[in-house]
Design a protein around this motif. Structure first.
Motif, mmCIF file in Angstrom:
data_model
loop_
_atom_site.group_PDB
_atom_site.id
_atom_site.type_symbol
_atom_site.label_atom_id
_atom_site.label_comp_id
_atom_site.label_asym_id
_atom_site.label_seq_id
_atom_site.Cartn_x
_atom_site.Cartn_y
_atom_site.Cartn_z
ATOM 1 N N LYS A 63 -54.553 -15.643 7.427
ATOM 2 C CA LYS A 63 -55.972 -15.907 7.609
ATOM 3 C C LYS A 63 -56.409 -15.434 9.282
ATOM 4 O O LYS A 63 -57.419 -14.838 9.353
ATOM 5 N N PHE A 64 -55.377 -15.754 10.242
ATOM 6 C CA PHE A 64 -55.764 -15.301 11.502
ATOM 7 C C PHE A 64 -55.712 -13.803 11.474
ATOM 8 O O PHE A 64 -56.451 -13.445 12.369
ATOM 9 N N THR A 65 -55.001 -13.220 10.799
ATOM 10 C CA THR A 65 -54.852 -11.696 11.217
ATOM 11 C C THR A 65 -55.990 -11.091 10.048
ATOM 12 O O THR A 65 -55.739 -9.744 9.922
ATOM 13 N N LEU A 70 -51.316 -17.716 8.627
ATOM 14 C CA LEU A 70 -51.043 -16.576 9.581
ATOM 15 C C LEU A 70 -51.828 -15.427 8.818
ATOM 16 O O LEU A 70 -52.168 -14.495 9.883
#
Lengths: 143, 269
Positions: free
Chosen positions: A95-97, A93
């Motif tokens: 990484k995604f943000t 998560l």
């Protein structure tokens, strides 16, 4: 802040039965590791909620290291099953943000692995120094 | 619509359900309404709300059901609402024996707008099945960004937050009595915009629980693309644990049990 004086703050959540005892062993064996880590002892790594990790980052931690017993060695039998579920999810998560997932690390360190403990802390601190101050921290300070 | 009304009327008339949670036009506004046997004539005005006038019916049902735990209620469900009910059964918030579905299939434009992977209920009393959307383009766009760019974009959104808690209050899956977002030990108080981690904390709670109804995003006065964040959370839960949200076949949520074995590996430093 120039890179040379950057002293990162690293929060360590270590389980009472394995990694904390491993840290103790590293200490009594007089193994050297950087003093940037602030240790919080927890009864089981499975009690560390993603909240605590995020809160640490929000409050200015540059890195969070979580230490638990090896899979199968948990004092509470399967507590660390939850640790890895949570932390793997949180890393992805982050990484995604774009919140630098590498600043969160999970390592299984037993009570007998003093040298592994010292090495993990050394490597992690070096890595965080290379990464520089955390983006989340800078954003929090700017706000 | 007539099929739906007919079904509701029959259920109420025969006393199979104590009430029906659906929609009705009031002063030309589609609003949620609680239909009962005593006011059966209202069923003539029962409607399927248009896609841009949806309400968290699951949440209303939870309130009604907790007040009258012995009664059976019917509820209008889209695909997302039914996923929500299934999750709520699993989390012990509703009793599946006490719920009767009045199902709706969403039209194609709604499914495309929502990027919905399952835009119909298991029972269909109104509408027809359309093409589901398997992959979200909005998530893929962020996935393709570099880390720094992604952070910049998210930070921009997070800083628009006015901490109205609208996302949480409208969410049919948010049923906790105490909320981490308001816990002073976990979140700074008295700050607008709130802590940068505010939306991340919510994203963690929504992972494996978000039914992708999109009400949070529609409700958000700051236009934060919350849905993209939660969609990604669900994708991750599916990739890591193989858990399908809102499916009764996929067992309990991975956050609810430790598991008999652990196959995940720690990431290298």
């Amino acid at each position: 802040m120039s890179d040379t004086n950057f002293e990162p703050k690293i929060i360590g959540f270590f389980c009472n039965w394995c990694t904390y005892a491993g840290a103790d062993l590293a200490g009594v064996s007089r193994l050297q590791y950087p003093p940037n880590i602030r240790v919080i002892r927890v009864m089981c790594s499975g009690t560390v909620s993603p909240h605590h990790v995020l809160r640490a980052f929000q409050k200015g931690a540059d890195g969070v290291l979580i230490g638990g017993c090896h899979i199968g060695d948990c004092h509470y039998l399967r507590g660390n099953f939850m640790t890895i579920k949570r932390m793997r999810f949180l890393q992805d998560l982050l990484k995604f943000t774009g919140c630098e997932p590498g600043r969160l690390h999970l390592e299984w360190i037993s009570a007998a692995e003093g040298p592994k403990f010292a090495e993990t802390v050394r490597n992690f601190t070096e890595k965080i120094i290379k990464l520089g101050p955390s983006r989340l921290k800078l954003a929090a300070r700017a706000a | 619509m007539n099929k739906l009304r007919e079904k509701v009327r029959k259920l109420l008339k025969e006393g199979k359900v104590a009430g029906y949670v659906g929609y009705m036009l009031k002063d030309s506004h589609p609003l949620p309404h609680f239909f009962t046997k005593e006011r059966l004539e209202e069923v003539d005005q029962a409607i399927v709300a248009p896609g841009d006038a949806r309400y968290p019916l699951d949440k209303l049902l939870q309130q009604v059901a907790s007040r009258y735990p012995e009664e059976i209620f019917a509820i209008q469900v889209r695909g997302c609402d039914e996923r929500g009910l299934n999750e709520l059964y699993k989390w012990g918030q509703l009793d599946p024996e006490k719920v009767v579905l009045v199902g709706v299939a969403c039209p194609q434009d709604q499914a495309d707008y929502c990027e919905c992977p399952g835009p119909w209920a298991s029972v269909i009393d109104s509408g027809e099945k359309c093409q589901p959307v398997a992959k979200s383009k909005r998530v893929a766009r962020i996935d393709a960004l570099g880390e720094e760019e992604a952070f910049k974009e998210w930070l921009g959104y997070f800083q628009k937050c006015i901490k109205c808690y609208g996302c949480r209050d409208v969410c049919p899956m948010c049923f906790c009595k105490e909320c981490s977002l308001e816990h002073p030990d976990l979140m700074s108080t008295g700050l607008v915009p709130p802590d940068t981690i505010f939306q991340l904390v919510r994203a963690i709670h929504m992972a494996g629980r978000c039914i992708d109804c999109g009400l949070c995003e529609e409700n958000c006065p700051a236009d934060i693309p919350l849905r993209v964040l939660y969609k990604k959370g669900n994708d991750l839960v599916k990739d890591l644990f193989g858990y399908e949200i809102g499916s009764l076949e996929s067992g309990p949520s991975p956050w609810k049990f430790l598991g008999d074995e652990s196959t995940l590996e720690t990431k290298p430093m």
